[in-house]
Design a protein around this motif. Structure first.
Motif, PDB file in Angstrom:
ATOM      1  N   VAL A  14       0.826  -1.213   0.000  1.00  0.00           N
ATOM      2  CA  VAL A  14       0.000   0.000   0.000  1.00  0.00           C
ATOM      3  C   VAL A  14       0.854   1.254   0.000  1.00  0.00           C
ATOM      4  O   VAL A  14       0.586   2.214  -0.737  1.00  0.00           O
ATOM      5  CB  VAL A  14      -0.956   0.007   1.215  1.00  0.00           C
ATOM      6  CG1 VAL A  14      -1.794   1.287   1.228  1.00  0.00           C
ATOM      7  CG2 VAL A  14      -1.862  -1.217   1.195  1.00  0.00           C
ATOM      8  N   ALA A  15       1.896   1.270   0.828  1.00  0.00           N
ATOM      9  CA  ALA A  15       2.745   2.458   0.967  1.00  0.00           C
ATOM     10  C   ALA A  15       3.789   2.561  -0.148  1.00  0.00           C
ATOM     11  O   ALA A  15       4.526   3.548  -0.203  1.00  0.00           O
ATOM     12  CB  ALA A  15       3.429   2.449   2.325  1.00  0.00           C
ATOM     13  N   PHE A  18       7.823  -6.222  -0.705  1.00  0.00           N
ATOM     14  CA  PHE A  18       7.241  -6.926  -1.835  1.00  0.00           C
ATOM     15  C   PHE A  18       5.748  -6.608  -1.898  1.00  0.00           C
ATOM     16  O   PHE A  18       5.188  -6.003  -0.996  1.00  0.00           O
ATOM     17  CB  PHE A  18       7.442  -8.442  -1.670  1.00  0.00           C
ATOM     18  CG  PHE A  18       8.873  -8.876  -1.701  1.00  0.00           C
ATOM     19  CD1 PHE A  18       9.530  -9.049  -2.913  1.00  0.00           C
ATOM     20  CD2 PHE A  18       9.574  -9.108  -0.522  1.00  0.00           C
ATOM     21  CE1 PHE A  18      10.860  -9.456  -2.945  1.00  0.00           C
ATOM     22  CE2 PHE A  18      10.904  -9.517  -0.545  1.00  0.00           C
ATOM     23  CZ  PHE A  18      11.543  -9.683  -1.761  1.00  0.00           C
ATOM     24  N   GLY A  19       5.117  -7.027  -2.977  1.00  0.00           N
ATOM     25  CA  GLY A  19       3.663  -6.884  -3.072  1.00  0.00           C
ATOM     26  C   GLY A  19       3.211  -6.098  -4.282  1.00  0.00           C
ATOM     27  O   GLY A  19       3.978  -5.359  -4.909  1.00  0.00           O
ATOM     28  N   PHE A  20       1.937  -6.266  -4.598  1.00  0.00           N
ATOM     29  CA  PHE A  20       1.309  -5.521  -5.686  1.00  0.00           C
ATOM     30  C   PHE A  20       1.042  -4.089  -5.256  1.00  0.00           C
ATOM     31  O   PHE A  20       0.693  -3.833  -4.094  1.00  0.00           O
ATOM     32  CB  PHE A  20      -0.037  -6.160  -6.062  1.00  0.00           C
ATOM     33  CG  PHE A  20       0.063  -7.552  -6.604  1.00  0.00           C
ATOM     34  CD1 PHE A  20       0.260  -7.773  -7.957  1.00  0.00           C
ATOM     35  CD2 PHE A  20      -0.068  -8.649  -5.767  1.00  0.00           C
ATOM     36  CE1 PHE A  20       0.334  -9.068  -8.469  1.00  0.00           C
ATOM     37  CE2 PHE A  20       0.005  -9.934  -6.258  1.00  0.00           C
ATOM     38  CZ  PHE A  20       0.205 -10.149  -7.618  1.00  0.00           C
ATOM     39  N   LYS A  21       1.158  -3.153  -6.179  1.00  0.00           N
ATOM     40  CA  LYS A  21       0.650  -1.816  -5.918  1.00  0.00           C
ATOM     41  C   LYS A  21      -0.877  -1.884  -5.985  1.00  0.00           C
ATOM     42  O   LYS A  21      -1.450  -2.742  -6.662  1.00  0.00           O
ATOM     43  CB  LYS A  21       1.175  -0.837  -6.974  1.00  0.00           C
ATOM     44  CG  LYS A  21       2.675  -0.612  -6.906  1.00  0.00           C
ATOM     45  CD  LYS A  21       3.123   0.373  -7.982  1.00  0.00           C
ATOM     46  CE  LYS A  21       4.631   0.592  -7.918  1.00  0.00           C
ATOM     47  NZ  LYS A  21       5.105   1.512  -8.985  1.00  0.00           N
ATOM     48  N   ILE A  56       2.014  -5.274   4.785  1.00  0.00           N
ATOM     49  CA  ILE A  56       2.978  -4.965   5.845  1.00  0.00           C
ATOM     50  C   ILE A  56       3.136  -3.455   5.830  1.00  0.00           C
ATOM     51  O   ILE A  56       3.682  -2.890   4.872  1.00  0.00           O
ATOM     52  CB  ILE A  56       4.328  -5.663   5.611  1.00  0.00           C
ATOM     53  CG1 ILE A  56       4.147  -7.184   5.552  1.00  0.00           C
ATOM     54  CG2 ILE A  56       5.328  -5.280   6.706  1.00  0.00           C
ATOM     55  CD1 ILE A  56       5.403  -7.935   5.159  1.00  0.00           C
ATOM     56  N   ALA A  57       2.634  -2.802   6.846  1.00  0.00           N
ATOM     57  CA  ALA A  57       2.687  -1.344   6.903  1.00  0.00           C
ATOM     58  C   ALA A  57       4.103  -0.879   7.232  1.00  0.00           C
ATOM     59  O   ALA A  57       4.926  -1.656   7.743  1.00  0.00           O
ATOM     60  CB  ALA A  57       1.695  -0.834   7.953  1.00  0.00           C
ATOM     61  N   GLU A  67       0.271   6.560  12.742  1.00  0.00           N
ATOM     62  CA  GLU A  67       0.782   6.962  11.426  1.00  0.00           C
ATOM     63  C   GLU A  67       0.413   5.956  10.344  1.00  0.00           C
ATOM     64  O   GLU A  67       0.437   6.288   9.160  1.00  0.00           O
ATOM     65  CB  GLU A  67       2.306   7.137  11.485  1.00  0.00           C
ATOM     66  CG  GLU A  67       2.762   8.265  12.397  1.00  0.00           C
ATOM     67  CD  GLU A  67       4.278   8.297  12.541  1.00  0.00           C
ATOM     68  OE1 GLU A  67       4.978   8.159  11.514  1.00  0.00           O
ATOM     69  OE2 GLU A  67       4.762   8.443  13.676  1.00  0.00           O
ATOM     70  N   ASN A  68       0.105   4.728  10.735  1.00  0.00           N
ATOM     71  CA  ASN A  68      -0.246   3.712   9.738  1.00  0.00           C
ATOM     72  C   ASN A  68      -1.754   3.595   9.492  1.00  0.00           C
ATOM     73  O   ASN A  68      -2.188   2.788   8.673  1.00  0.00           O
ATOM     74  CB  ASN A  68       0.305   2.344  10.155  1.00  0.00           C
ATOM     75  CG  ASN A  68       1.763   2.174   9.785  1.00  0.00           C
ATOM     76  OD1 ASN A  68       2.237   2.785   8.830  1.00  0.00           O
ATOM     77  ND2 ASN A  68       2.480   1.350  10.529  1.00  0.00           N
ATOM     78  N   ARG A  69      -2.546   4.427  10.163  1.00  0.00           N
ATOM     79  CA  ARG A  69      -3.994   4.318   9.991  1.00  0.00           C
ATOM     80  C   ARG A  69      -4.402   4.515   8.527  1.00  0.00           C
ATOM     81  O   ARG A  69      -5.275   3.809   8.009  1.00  0.00           O
ATOM     82  CB  ARG A  69      -4.726   5.323  10.883  1.00  0.00           C
ATOM     83  CG  ARG A  69      -6.233   5.081  10.904  1.00  0.00           C
ATOM     84  CD  ARG A  69      -6.938   6.023  11.873  1.00  0.00           C
ATOM     85  NE  ARG A  69      -6.599   5.794  13.263  1.00  0.00           N
ATOM     86  CZ  ARG A  69      -7.188   4.880  14.038  1.00  0.00           C
ATOM     87  NH1 ARG A  69      -8.134   4.089  13.529  1.00  0.00           N
ATOM     88  NH2 ARG A  69      -6.826   4.749  15.299  1.00  0.00           N
ATOM     89  N   SER A  70      -3.774   5.457   7.845  1.00  0.00           N
ATOM     90  CA  SER A  70      -4.151   5.723   6.453  1.00  0.00           C
ATOM     91  C   SER A  70      -3.847   4.532   5.553  1.00  0.00           C
ATOM     92  O   SER A  70      -4.588   4.257   4.593  1.00  0.00           O
ATOM     93  CB  SER A  70      -3.438   6.970   5.926  1.00  0.00           C
ATOM     94  OG  SER A  70      -2.028   6.781   5.930  1.00  0.00           O
TER      95      SER A  70
END
Length: 234
Positions: free
Chosen positions: A125-126, A132-135, A160-161, A169-172
């Motif tokens: 997400v960030a 790793f991971g998809f956008k 994984i935030a 700070e990770n709420r968004s």
């Protein structure tokens, strides 16, 4: 120590659910046991924990053989395609499907054993370079493609935030993934059961629960500190 830590984590999960107006039964605690010996896992098992998370294939396989068979193993770490065949049939859920090529490998190996493997798509997400991971903008097309695989079943999403000083700070990040998750639910895609949202670790699982997490991955909060691998403490 583990029993006391589990009591504290479960109490915090309950409080976060109450704050969000959620049923605590909607949230599953995954005890992240990577790098921890079997004796510590047995202690948590004795306290009623059945869901454990590992991030290395070899470690998961060794513990799978050694520990009680009713343990539900979760693969939460980056999974290399050449190691997929080693864990097929051993996990209740693979959280970290971060590419189409990995999903294709899981489909191939699952097909050989005539199994259906439950997975989550890992979403970066960030958009951190270290993760790793998809956008988010890539994820829907990946879901539509993987949904056509007969031996793979998408059960939801994982993220994984970022490592932050304050969990708020990770709420968004959690809000964005939750919104995408709800959007995917509304599309009713065949062979996609969008029911699981894996987000939140030791430092931010309460915020993640407030934002809709159904699976939280807690290691340090249960088993105590460990050496950092990369930048994140689970």
């Amino acid at each position: 120590m583990i029993l006391e830590n589990l009591e504290e984590v479960n109490k915090r999960i309950l409080c976060a659910c109450e704050k969000a107006g959620r049923d605590p039964k909607e949230v599953t605690l995954i005890a992240v046991s990577k790098t921890k010996p079997a004796s510590m896992i047995e202690e948590a098992y004795g306290a009623g924990v059945r869901d454990f998370g590992e991030n290395k294939v070899q470690e998961l396989c060794e513990k799978y053989k050694e520990l009680p068979q009713d343990i539900k193993w979760h693969m939460i770490g980056h999974l290399q395609r050449n190691k997929v065949k080693q864990i097929i049939g051993k996990t209740v859920l693979i959280h970290s499907v971060d590419s189409l090529r990995l999903a294709e490998q899981i489909e191939e190996e699952a097909g050989k054993q005539d199994l259906i493997i439950d997975i989550l798509l890992e979403i970066n997400v960030a958009e951190e370079d270290s993760k790793f991971g998809f956008k988010l903008e890539e994820a829907e097309s990946a879901i539509l493609k993987i949904a056509t695989f007969p031996h793979v079943r998408i059960k939801g999403l994982m993220t994984i935030a970022p490592f932050v000083e304050k969990s708020e700070e990770n709420r968004s990040v959690f809000k964005k993934l939750r919104q995408f998750y709800v959007d995917m639910q509304s599309k009713n895609i065949d062979n996609v059961n969008m029911s699981l949202l894996s987000m939140g670790m030791t430092g931010d699982y309460e915020v993640a629960i407030e934002e809709g997490a159904t699976l939280v991955r807690v290691g340090t909060g249960i088993f105590g500190t460990r050496y950092k691998i990369g930048e994140n403490e689970v």
